[in-house]
Design a protein around this motif. Structure first.
Motif, mmCIF file in Angstrom:
data_model
loop_
_atom_site.group_PDB
_atom_site.id
_atom_site.type_symbol
_atom_site.label_atom_id
_atom_site.label_comp_id
_atom_site.label_asym_id
_atom_site.label_seq_id
_atom_site.Cartn_x
_atom_site.Cartn_y
_atom_site.Cartn_z
ATOM 1 N N LEU B 23 -36.236 -88.919 -21.060
ATOM 2 C CA LEU B 23 -35.756 -87.989 -22.311
ATOM 3 C C LEU B 23 -36.759 -87.100 -22.592
ATOM 4 O O LEU B 23 -38.133 -87.339 -22.726
ATOM 5 C CB LEU B 23 -35.827 -89.042 -23.775
ATOM 6 C CG LEU B 23 -35.068 -88.457 -24.561
ATOM 7 C CD1 LEU B 23 -34.250 -89.628 -25.723
ATOM 8 C CD2 LEU B 23 -35.941 -88.230 -25.745
ATOM 9 N N THR B 46 -32.267 -86.838 -20.631
ATOM 10 C CA THR B 46 -31.478 -86.672 -22.023
ATOM 11 C C THR B 46 -32.321 -85.362 -22.676
ATOM 12 O O THR B 46 -33.461 -85.754 -22.985
ATOM 13 C CB THR B 46 -31.451 -87.890 -22.835
ATOM 14 O OG1 THR B 46 -30.642 -88.889 -22.268
ATOM 15 C CG2 THR B 46 -30.912 -87.588 -24.217
ATOM 16 N N LEU B 47 -31.752 -84.441 -23.082
ATOM 17 C CA LEU B 47 -32.708 -83.323 -23.634
ATOM 18 C C LEU B 47 -32.381 -83.384 -25.259
ATOM 19 O O LEU B 47 -31.151 -83.154 -25.335
ATOM 20 C CB LEU B 47 -32.177 -81.895 -23.067
ATOM 21 C CG LEU B 47 -32.873 -80.626 -23.581
ATOM 22 C CD1 LEU B 47 -34.093 -80.780 -23.529
ATOM 23 C CD2 LEU B 47 -32.101 -79.270 -23.033
ATOM 24 N N VAL B 48 -33.263 -83.257 -26.005
ATOM 25 C CA VAL B 48 -32.980 -83.226 -27.293
ATOM 26 C C VAL B 48 -33.508 -81.952 -27.884
ATOM 27 O O VAL B 48 -34.790 -81.970 -27.906
ATOM 28 C CB VAL B 48 -33.453 -84.380 -28.188
ATOM 29 C CG1 VAL B 48 -33.137 -84.445 -29.666
ATOM 30 C CG2 VAL B 48 -33.133 -85.742 -27.728
ATOM 31 N N ILE B 59 -38.517 -89.196 -32.420
ATOM 32 C CA ILE B 59 -37.314 -89.510 -31.361
ATOM 33 C C ILE B 59 -38.190 -90.414 -30.136
ATOM 34 O O ILE B 59 -37.634 -91.350 -29.772
ATOM 35 C CB ILE B 59 -36.848 -88.488 -30.967
ATOM 36 C CG1 ILE B 59 -35.991 -87.508 -32.080
ATOM 37 C CG2 ILE B 59 -35.953 -88.346 -29.584
ATOM 38 C CD1 ILE B 59 -35.396 -86.204 -31.924
ATOM 39 N N ALA B 63 -37.379 -93.903 -28.727
ATOM 40 C CA ALA B 63 -37.070 -94.204 -27.497
ATOM 41 C C ALA B 63 -38.018 -95.182 -26.747
ATOM 42 O O ALA B 63 -37.526 -96.091 -26.196
ATOM 43 C CB ALA B 63 -37.046 -92.832 -26.742
ATOM 44 N N VAL B 68 -37.253 -96.395 -23.353
ATOM 45 C CA VAL B 68 -37.176 -95.247 -22.577
ATOM 46 C C VAL B 68 -38.220 -94.342 -22.547
ATOM 47 O O VAL B 68 -38.839 -94.071 -23.649
ATOM 48 C CB VAL B 68 -35.812 -94.394 -22.978
ATOM 49 C CG1 VAL B 68 -35.934 -93.229 -22.408
ATOM 50 C CG2 VAL B 68 -34.688 -95.374 -22.648
#
Ligand SMILES: Cc1ncc(C[n+]2csc(CCOP(=O)(O)OP(=O)(O)O)c2C)c(N)n1
Lengths: 187, 172
Positions: B23, B46-48, B59, B63, B68
């Motif tokens: 992530l 997962t790109l935020v 975040i 995670a 993660v």
């Protein structure tokens, strides 16, 4: 409606949910009702409880996550609402207890006391489901509907500006953190 | 053609992947464009995309507690914008963070607006007792990233890698 009553009403639903709260009053209230290993209290870092909820929800899409936020905290991270909406985790329910004040630090009024509408802001940020609750019935219905909807929901619950007499509990921050991590990574 | 190095961005990206990162949170700046595109195109990542870098601390904390591994992509001004989150969330709660910070404003900087941040970045990292190192040549990218991640996880602390001009920018 008081926040502690609202928490008590939905407490049985929280048994298998992953719960993140903000600091101070709400953390003490939830612990007063009964701490569980699936509850994490972010005792500082105003604004980041919703971001933590997003991180958990993205990392563990099979788990239902609930964030108990506050008006002051949301106002400090309004941009975070746009990030929530952008990634739209369907397993996140974002409850904002709006007591129109910074209750944990003397009760000074926030901008929601002069009309800023956090449910409207969340909707305008793109959160697909928003609800406002001013009574216990509204609140429990909105909460149950949000869980049933399986979609990102922000519920703004207007609550009285009252809280517990003290905020420090006997649960240490790191004990809570490691217990919560163990809970989350065990299953 | 952007003079941001695609090849070196690829080295950084692959090393992050190899160290288990799945992530990434990001707020763009010029030097990060290839890294962000690589994350965007990678189905395993997962790109935020953030509105403000401090969100990335929360975040990453979420995670991490959920199992993660993550990294944060930001420029040094994004690090400046994240400091309360770093102290009040990551340090208070002993959360490992892998902060990939583009180090704007060092020797060679042409953009006048970047020059104040460059001068305070290392001092602030030291003041916060955040272990950091420099990525300024392709040869050490992979092992420095792996070692930074190892320390972050063993210490349960934020660490930073400064992405330097000599690595990221192809003009002499
Ligand atoms: C960056 C920062 N500024 C100020 C504080 C002090 N502070 C602690 S709790 C709090 C109020 C939180 O308000 P809200 O989110 O509305 O929750 P409530 O206390 O009303 O339950 C403040 C301002 C802080 N923790 N962090």
């Amino acid at each position: 409606m008081t926040r502690v009553e609202a928490l008590r009403a939905i407490y049985p639903r929280l048994e298998d949910l992953v719960v993140v709260t903000i600091m101070g009053a709400v953390a003490a209230e939830l612990q007063g009702i009964g701490h569980r290993p699936n509850f994490f209290y972010l005792q500082h870092a105003m604004g980041l409880a919703s971001s933590m909820g997003l991180g958990i929800a993205l990392a563990r899409p099979e788990r239902q996550v609930v964030v108990f936020d506050g008006d002051g905290s949301v106002l400090m991270n309004l941009g975070g609402l746009t990030t929530l909406a952008r990634y739209r985790p369907r397993n996140l329910v974002h409850v904002v207890f709006d007591n129109e004040s910074l209750l944990s630090v003397g009760g000074f009024p926030t901008a929601t006391s002069t009309g800023s509408d956090l449910a409207g802001i969340a909707a305008a940020a793109g959160v697909p489901r928003t609800a406002r609750a001013t009574t216990m019935d509204d609140f429990t219905r909105a909460f149950d509907e949000a869980l049933a909807a399986h979609d990102l929901t922000t519920i703004v619950a207007k609550v009285d500006a009252v809280g517990p007499s003290k905020f420090v509990t006997d649960l240490s921050l790191l004990e809570n953190r490691f217990e919560f991590q163990r809970y989350l990574t065990r299953r | 053609m952007s003079p941001v190095s695609t090849a070196n961005s690829r080295l950084v990206y692959d090393a992050l992947k190899a160290s288990g990162v799945r992530l990434m949170s990001a707020l763009p700046e010029t030097w990060l464009v290839h890294l962000i595109r690589m994350a965007e195109e990678d189905p395993e990542m997962t790109l935020v995309r953030l509105a403000k870098e401090e969100e990335g601390v929360g975040i990453s904390a979420g995670a991490h507690l959920a199992g993660v591994r993550s990294a944060m992509l930001m420029q040094n001004h994004g690090f400046l914008a994240s400091i309360n989150g770093i102290v009040s969330c990551a340090q208070l709660y002993r959360i490992p963070l892998l902060m990939m910070v583009s180090f704007r404003g060092e020797f060679g900087e042409r953009d006048p607006w970047q020059t104040e941040g460059g001068g305070v970045t290392e001092d602030l990292l030291r003041a916060l007792r955040i272990p950091f190192s420099y990525l300024d040549s392709p040869g050490h990218v992979a092992h420095r990233i792996a070692k930074a991640e190892t320390l972050a996880l063993s210490a349960n602390k934020p660490v930073a890698l400064l992405l330097c001009r000599d690595l990221m920018w192809e003009e002499a």
